[in-house]
Scaffold this motif. Structure first.
Motif, PDB file in Angstrom:
ATOM      1  N   ILE A  54       0.954  -1.368  -0.044  1.00 21.82           N
ATOM      2  CA  ILE A  54      -0.043  -0.046   0.015  1.00 21.82           C
ATOM      3  C   ILE A  54       0.863   1.258   0.000  1.00 21.82           C
ATOM      4  O   ILE A  54       0.596   2.259  -0.833  1.00 21.82           O
ATOM      5  CB  ILE A  54      -0.871   0.050   1.243  1.00 21.82           C
ATOM      6  CG1 ILE A  54      -1.967  -1.055   1.036  1.00 21.82           C
ATOM      7  CG2 ILE A  54      -1.660   1.380   1.283  1.00 21.82           C
ATOM      8  CD1 ILE A  54      -2.785  -1.451   2.386  1.00 21.82           C
ATOM      9  N   MET A  55       1.880   1.087   0.736  1.00 22.58           N
ATOM     10  CA  MET A  55       2.711   2.346   0.995  1.00 22.58           C
ATOM     11  C   MET A  55       3.691   2.613  -0.279  1.00 22.58           C
ATOM     12  O   MET A  55       3.963   3.684  -0.727  1.00 22.58           O
ATOM     13  CB  MET A  55       3.598   2.324   1.983  1.00 22.58           C
ATOM     14  CG  MET A  55       2.776   2.510   3.565  1.00 22.58           C
ATOM     15  SD  MET A  55       3.810   2.539   4.777  1.00 22.58           S
ATOM     16  CE  MET A  55       4.167   0.755   5.152  1.00 22.58           C
ATOM     17  N   SER A  56       3.969   1.609  -0.819  1.00 23.91           N
ATOM     18  CA  SER A  56       4.946   1.610  -1.923  1.00 23.91           C
ATOM     19  C   SER A  56       4.361   1.716  -3.319  1.00 23.91           C
ATOM     20  O   SER A  56       4.827   2.439  -4.225  1.00 23.91           O
ATOM     21  CB  SER A  56       6.006   0.302  -2.063  1.00 23.91           C
ATOM     22  OG  SER A  56       5.119  -0.970  -2.229  1.00 23.91           O
ATOM     23  N   HIS A  57       3.086   1.188  -3.650  1.00 21.85           N
ATOM     24  CA  HIS A  57       2.548   1.171  -4.796  1.00 21.85           C
ATOM     25  C   HIS A  57       1.136   2.193  -4.929  1.00 21.85           C
ATOM     26  O   HIS A  57       0.840   2.487  -5.894  1.00 21.85           O
ATOM     27  CB  HIS A  57       2.024  -0.134  -5.259  1.00 21.85           C
ATOM     28  CG  HIS A  57       3.140  -1.323  -5.492  1.00 21.85           C
ATOM     29  ND1 HIS A  57       4.010  -1.603  -4.747  1.00 21.85           N
ATOM     30  CD2 HIS A  57       3.535  -1.637  -6.844  1.00 21.85           C
ATOM     31  CE1 HIS A  57       4.883  -2.445  -5.241  1.00 21.85           C
ATOM     32  NE2 HIS A  57       4.510  -2.444  -6.432  1.00 21.85           N
ATOM     33  N   ASN A  58       0.805   2.536  -3.658  1.00 21.15           N
ATOM     34  CA  ASN A  58      -0.322   3.453  -3.760  1.00 21.15           C
ATOM     35  C   ASN A  58      -1.478   2.960  -4.500  1.00 21.15           C
ATOM     36  O   ASN A  58      -1.835   3.873  -5.392  1.00 21.15           O
ATOM     37  CB  ASN A  58       0.232   5.076  -4.029  1.00 21.15           C
ATOM     38  CG  ASN A  58      -1.027   5.905  -3.781  1.00 21.15           C
ATOM     39  OD1 ASN A  58      -1.915   5.840  -2.795  1.00 21.15           O
ATOM     40  ND2 ASN A  58      -0.808   7.055  -4.631  1.00 21.15           N
TER      41      ASN A  58
END
Length: 233
Positions: free
Chosen positions: A44-48
């Motif tokens: 979630i944080m890396s690929h948004n």
């Protein structure tokens, strides 16, 4: 430039994960997947991603905890897909910030329909940031937010201030289930006292004014034991 939405699937059951992924691929969606919560949070944080499909019963952490963590910093739509069918668990997930809830087993057509609703929310929100939503139109129902006028089949209908607040709240979240507690907090500012009974009374009155057949509503649907949902199409 590829503008296709990216969907993250967090599901530990391989068969269900493959089932969902195959459907997304067939519909042309981009997707990434994982079977555990910690990896899901990292993705979630890396690929948004644009939308998160989340199972609650993960091996390393409860999906409810993921909803809590994500809502601290992101409004990404979360569709819960879970075998937990109890109303209490649905309400808890929605109150924590989930946008929708599908109980296993489910049909892929239902999941895809919920995805389309979430995508409309994303596009609508983007347009609202450019120009504040000035009206809502659904079938014969129209809400003019600037003039505070509600009309049905081009005829203005009179709503009390509370009825208007309930209707506009539901319309601004059309397609999303709003729990009783969420509505109570937004409209009355509290969930203590007789507001729950008041909500049922005002909803019945509102339906008599906007629904052709209040017992079989066209616009505002009841999610039994959970809350209400304004239809989105």
């Amino acid at each position: 430039m590829d503008n296709k939405p990216l969907i993250l699937v967090i599901e530990d059951d391989k068969a269900i994960r493959n089932f969902i992924s195959a459907a997304l691929r067939t519909q042309g969606y981009k997707y990434i997947e994982t079977e555990n919560g910690e990896k899901g949070l990292t993705l979630i944080m890396s690929h948004n991603p644009d939308i998160i499909i989340l199972d609650l019963g993960l091996p390393d952490m409860d999906g409810l905890r993921i909803i809590e963590k994500v809502r601290l910093w992101s409004n990404t739509p979360i569709i819960v897909v879970s075998a937990r069918g109890q109303e209490r668990e649905k309400v808890e997930a929605l109150d924590l910030g989930a946008d929708d809830y599908i109980t296993k087993p489910f049909g892929i057509s239902e999941l895809l329909a919920r995805l389309r609703v979430s995508l409309r929310h994303i596009y609508r929100h983007g347009s609202e940031q450019k120009a504040c939503m000035s009206e809502f139109v659904l079938g014969d129902l129209k809400i003019d937010f600037e003039k505070r006028i509600v009309s049905l089949r081009n005829e203005e209908i009179h709503l009390t201030p509370i009825e208007y607040k309930i209707l506009t709240l539901l319309s601004r979240h059309a397609g999303k289930v709003l729990t009783h507690n969420f509505i109570l907090k937004e409209v009355w500012g509290s969930t203590i006292g007789n507001e729950a009974q008041s909500l049922r009374v005002f909803m019945a009155s509102l339906r008599r004014k906007i629904e052709k057949e209040p017992a079989q509503p066209r616009y505002i649907l009841t999610e039994v034991g959970v809350g209400y949902r304004m239809v989105d199409e």
